[in-house]
Design a protein around this motif. Structure first.
Motif, PDB file in Angstrom:
ATOM      1  N   GLU A 118       0.516  -1.184  -0.168  1.00 32.47           N
ATOM      2  CA  GLU A 118      -0.641   0.522   0.004  1.00 32.47           C
ATOM      3  C   GLU A 118       0.823   1.267   0.164  1.00 32.47           C
ATOM      4  O   GLU A 118       2.468   1.032  -0.227  1.00 32.47           O
ATOM      5  N   GLU A 172       2.245   4.320   1.301  1.00 32.30           N
ATOM      6  CA  GLU A 172       2.505   4.798   2.635  1.00 32.30           C
ATOM      7  C   GLU A 172       1.666   5.784   3.314  1.00 32.30           C
ATOM      8  O   GLU A 172       1.759   6.000   4.417  1.00 32.30           O
ATOM      9  N   SER A 173       1.586   7.556   2.042  1.00 37.76           N
ATOM     10  CA  SER A 173       0.727   8.300   2.626  1.00 37.76           C
ATOM     11  C   SER A 173      -0.371   8.827   1.900  1.00 37.76           C
ATOM     12  O   SER A 173       0.314   8.478   0.227  1.00 37.76           O
ATOM     13  N   VAL A 186       4.227   0.434  -0.993  1.00 38.58           N
ATOM     14  CA  VAL A 186       5.580  -0.122   0.033  1.00 38.58           C
ATOM     15  C   VAL A 186       5.088  -1.600   0.732  1.00 38.58           C
ATOM     16  O   VAL A 186       3.482  -1.516   0.697  1.00 38.58           O
ATOM     17  N   VAL A 193       3.674  -4.294   3.505  1.00 44.55           N
ATOM     18  CA  VAL A 193       2.939  -4.163   4.812  1.00 44.55           C
ATOM     19  C   VAL A 193       2.276  -5.083   5.334  1.00 44.55           C
ATOM     20  O   VAL A 193       2.517  -6.051   4.747  1.00 44.55           O
ATOM     21  N   GLU A 220       2.050   2.464  12.264  1.00 41.17           N
ATOM     22  CA  GLU A 220       2.796   2.465  11.971  1.00 41.17           C
ATOM     23  C   GLU A 220       3.750   1.355  11.608  1.00 41.17           C
ATOM     24  O   GLU A 220       4.571   1.422  10.419  1.00 41.17           O
ATOM     25  N   PHE A 245       4.136  -1.308   8.531  1.00 38.82           N
ATOM     26  CA  PHE A 245       4.982  -1.134   7.984  1.00 38.82           C
ATOM     27  C   PHE A 245       6.126  -1.704   7.622  1.00 38.82           C
ATOM     28  O   PHE A 245       7.445  -0.906   8.154  1.00 38.82           O
ATOM     29  N   THR A 296       9.081   3.145   8.486  1.00 37.23           N
ATOM     30  CA  THR A 296       8.717   4.684   8.001  1.00 37.23           C
ATOM     31  C   THR A 296       9.729   5.425   8.560  1.00 37.23           C
ATOM     32  O   THR A 296       9.988   5.502  10.051  1.00 37.23           O
ATOM     33  N   TRP A 297       9.225   6.983   8.299  1.00 38.12           N
ATOM     34  CA  TRP A 297       9.520   8.299   8.584  1.00 38.12           C
ATOM     35  C   TRP A 297       9.470   9.285   9.653  1.00 38.12           C
ATOM     36  O   TRP A 297       8.957  10.031   9.444  1.00 38.12           O
ATOM     37  N   ASN A 345      11.426   1.271  12.766  1.00 40.84           N
ATOM     38  CA  ASN A 345      11.899  -0.099  12.217  1.00 40.84           C
ATOM     39  C   ASN A 345      12.319  -0.887  13.320  1.00 40.84           C
ATOM     40  O   ASN A 345      13.192  -0.855  14.180  1.00 40.84           O
TER      41      ASN A 345
END
Length: 704
Positions: free
Chosen positions: A26, A28-29, A36, A38, A94, A97, A101-102, A382
């Motif tokens: 999916e 990420e934003s 990415v 998931v 979160e 992912f 993720t950032w 992560n």
């Protein structure tokens, strides 16, 4: 270790190509259309029965396979256990992912030393634990369970499907066992929270017994735990204790998770009912405090005290309260406060096998570091990158008789790191009566083999001219401590020489008999083999690594029972003195294993599902905030490779530009993979239309 490479030619550039990646990818934003990998739950019985471990020549959903095996840990016989059930905003936030993720303000657990079993929970039919949680838990020896839950009318329909007969429930159980084995987790929590018809109860009991048997066959040490909900009549009637109405479910599996609204007299009855299996009774405590003894929150210890008084195990539900309710700003301090209140009530576990390697990273950071240098700027999260965490905390220093010194603090700090996103920051003050500051780091039970390689990496923040640092291995046997010393300021002021001191039971010291402090030439070689760089490169950032080798045939019968650090005041320094250092890594491993890894090679590197995108905005930036040139294009693709299983803890991926003549540019860091594949997403690369013979070369480097 040898890296592997694969090239992508700019001649293959095709902006119309749109690979189909499947349901487990999916964006990420909302502002991105790049997909990415998931983690997702399964929603129906049909989803489970149609699942297969291999499809279309690939392992099903291979990105979600946890790669860290369940580590050995210290065990205390005859003590109650602690289960943590993670219920955080419905799950799959979160942490879904797979490659991170950032952000650096997400929920995590770092107090694994107090936990025996971790349950990933959501309100979907089948909750598959995201691999980050399994990898982090397994590094600490903690088992991970998924969840099967049925609720309300939809749940009753699910039960009608898989409980209609023994064949149906066995088919479902077989798939659940295959999933646990495939994704590398350790069992299931079964939570039936809807009424059942009387015939279904008998089938359900058979399902529980069969699932437990097939899980024990598929995954060594696995667990199936029943949640206190439905009773023998089929009614949904929580008992808050183990009794004749739910005992049959308890007898058919590995344990029962009692509901939260219990009374102490009910726990006494549960203890009597359980008999020799008292530690298989997990008494529920809701940290949100909903009708729970003590009210939850920072009073969770009150409920746990009553549970331990009865000698029963505990199931702590939703400890993410410290993040979800109290917020992200003070999460670290609130998390420490919460677990410090429980530490005396939860038996402690530590590492019990080699290799022992940790950088203390908690799985997030302000930047990502390799060998002390920032390779990717910006916050990240992560959990697969979380390293082994210390078993002791600042609040527990007073428990050790040898813990001299005052005003000592210890905690993970994300402002600087040697590897990953954090280092262990140790600080303290030498008072007039104190010449040493001691920090207990790990309780352990590690058998010693020869030859043994030991190293520690540190950086002084303050006090480099006022103190020396020693790594201390507490051992069984005649020699009680091996003190791996930084230097000797008694020898002409030359503090760069390393040597080793053995402390015997009477605290006498003598010439090193066990360890050899390695000479510079040998250290240079080990630096290259362990870190892939030179000592000078890390020294530029202030990091120093000391290497030691245990001599052959000198360690028979020894076990490392503790790993500690000590700062020793230099003789020339007097009065109150503050010191602070960062501990970047500790490494204890069999030297022979290092040689095996050096001979392994990454092979058969391939890249599939390649796609390209043009920049839609001339002022576009990377996740780290770097601007992109106008001739930048975005490359996505899935890298796959082969490497001997268990010889690498992870893999780092780099890219470089390769010219027609074979010359390559400097390597640029892309990301970290936990298994033998990595999804490159929107990698900004320069496309020079005048030179179409250029290509992109990806390099995959195994990390120990």
């Amino acid at each position: 270790m040898s890296a592997g490479t694969v090239s992508i030619s700019f001649e293959d550039l095709d902006f119309s190509r749109k690979p189909k990646l499947g349901k487990n990818f999916e964006a990420e934003s909302d502002t991105s259309d790049s997909l990415v990998p998931v983690s997702r739950p399964l929603y129906t019985v049909e989803d489970v029965l149609s699942w297969t471990p291999n499809k279309d020549g690939y392992k099903t959903d291979a990105f979600n396979i946890a790669t860290v095996p369940l580590a050995k840990r210290t065990q205390q016989g005859g003590v109650p256990k602690t289960l943590v059930c993670h219920d955080m905003k419905g799950g799959y936030i979160e942490d879904r992912f797979v490659q991170g993720t950032w952000r650096d303000d997400c929920y995590l657990i770092s107090h694994w030393q107090h936990i025996d079993t971790f349950v990933y929970f959501s309100h979907h039919f089948i909750t598959l634990p995201p691999p980050g949680w399994t990898n982090a838990a397994h590094r600490h020896g903690v088992k991970v369970l998924g969840t099967l839950i049925t609720e309300w009318d939809d749940g009753a329909k699910c039960c009608q499907q898989f409980l209609k007969d023994q064949a149906s429930c066995r088919a479902l159980a077989d798939k659940l066992a295959q999933m646990a084995q495939h994704y590398n987790f350790d069992g299931w929590l079964i939570n039936i929270e809807n009424p059942l018809e009387a015939p279904q109860v008998k089938t359900l009991i058979g399902f529980m017994s069969y699932l437990t048997d097939v899980m024990h066959t598929a995954v060594q040490g696995s667990e199936v735990i029943w949640y206190d909900s439905v009773i023998t009549t089929g009614e949904l009637k929580w008992q808050d204790e183990l009794n004749d109405k739910n005992r049959i479910f308890f007898d058919s599996c590995d344990g029962i998770f009692l509901n939260y609204t219990w009374k102490e007299e009910g726990l006494q009855r549960s203890l009597e009912m359980a008999g020799e299996r008292q530690h298989d009774v997990y008494v529920g405590v809701d940290v949100f405090g909903r009708n729970c003894f003590g009210g939850g929150g920072f009073n969770t210890n009150k409920a746990l005290s009553v549970i331990r008084k009865q000698g029963l195990s505990a199931a702590i539900f939703a400890p993410g309260w410290v993040h979800e309710k109290l917020g992200a700003d003070n999460f670290s301090s609130n998390q420490s406060k919460f677990w410090n209140l429980l530490s005396d009530l939860c038996p402690m576990h530590g590492p019990a096998a080699l290799p022992f390697v940790t950088s203390f990273c908690q799985g997030q950071g302000q930047n990502f570091y390799i060998n002390g240098q920032v390779v990717r700027r910006g916050p990240w999260y992560n959990l697969s990158c979380q390293q082994l965490q210390a078993t002791f905390t600042s609040a527990q220093f007073s428990q050790g008789k040898e813990q001299a010194g005052g005003n000592r603090t210890m905690g993970v700090c994300t402002k600087d790191a040697f590897h990953g996103g954090g280092s262990l920051l140790l600080g303290g003050n030498f008072t007039h009566a104190c010449d040493t500051l001691s920090f207990r780091l790990f309780s352990s039970d590690i058998p010693v083999q020869s030859p043994l390689l030991v190293s520690y990496t540190y950086k002084w923040k303050t006090g480099a001219d006022r103190a020396a640092v020693h790594l201390i291995l507490s051992t069984s046997g005649q020699t009680k401590q091996w003190v791996l010393m930084e230097g000797d300021d008694n020898k002409d002021g030359d503090i760069d020489k390393t040597y080793v001191k053995n402390n015997t039971e009477d605290n006498s010291t003598g010439q090193a008999e066990f360890f050899i402090a390695l000479p510079d030439k040998e250290c240079d070689r080990l630096y290259k083999e362990c870190f892939g760089c030179t000592r000078d490169e890390t020294a530029e950032e202030g990091w120093c690594t000391r290497f030691y080798m245990l001599r052959d045939d000198t360690s028979t019968g020894y076990r490392i029972e503790g790993i500690n650090l000590q700062c020793l005041r230099r003789e020339a320094v007097e009065g109150d003195t503050d010191v602070c250092l960062r501990l970047g890594e500790i490494r204890i491993m069999n030297a022979g294993d290092l040689e095996k890894k050096q001979n392994a090679t990454v092979s058969i590197v391939a890249c599939r599902d390649v796609s390209w995108k043009k920049l839609h905005h001339p002022t576009a930036t990377t996740p780290a905030g770097d601007s992109m040139a106008a001739d930048t294009v975005l490359l996505s693709g899935t890298l796959q490779w082969e490497y001997p299983q268990l010889l690498a803890s992870c893999f780092d991926v780099y890219f470089s530009y390769k010219g027609a003549a074979g010359n390559t540019s400097d390597k640029v860091y892309v990301g970290r993979a936990q298994n033998s594949m990595y999804r490159v997403v929107d990698l900004p690369v320069i496309h020079d239309e005048a030179d179409r013979d250029n290509s992109i070369e990806f390099t995959v480097l195994p990390i120990q």
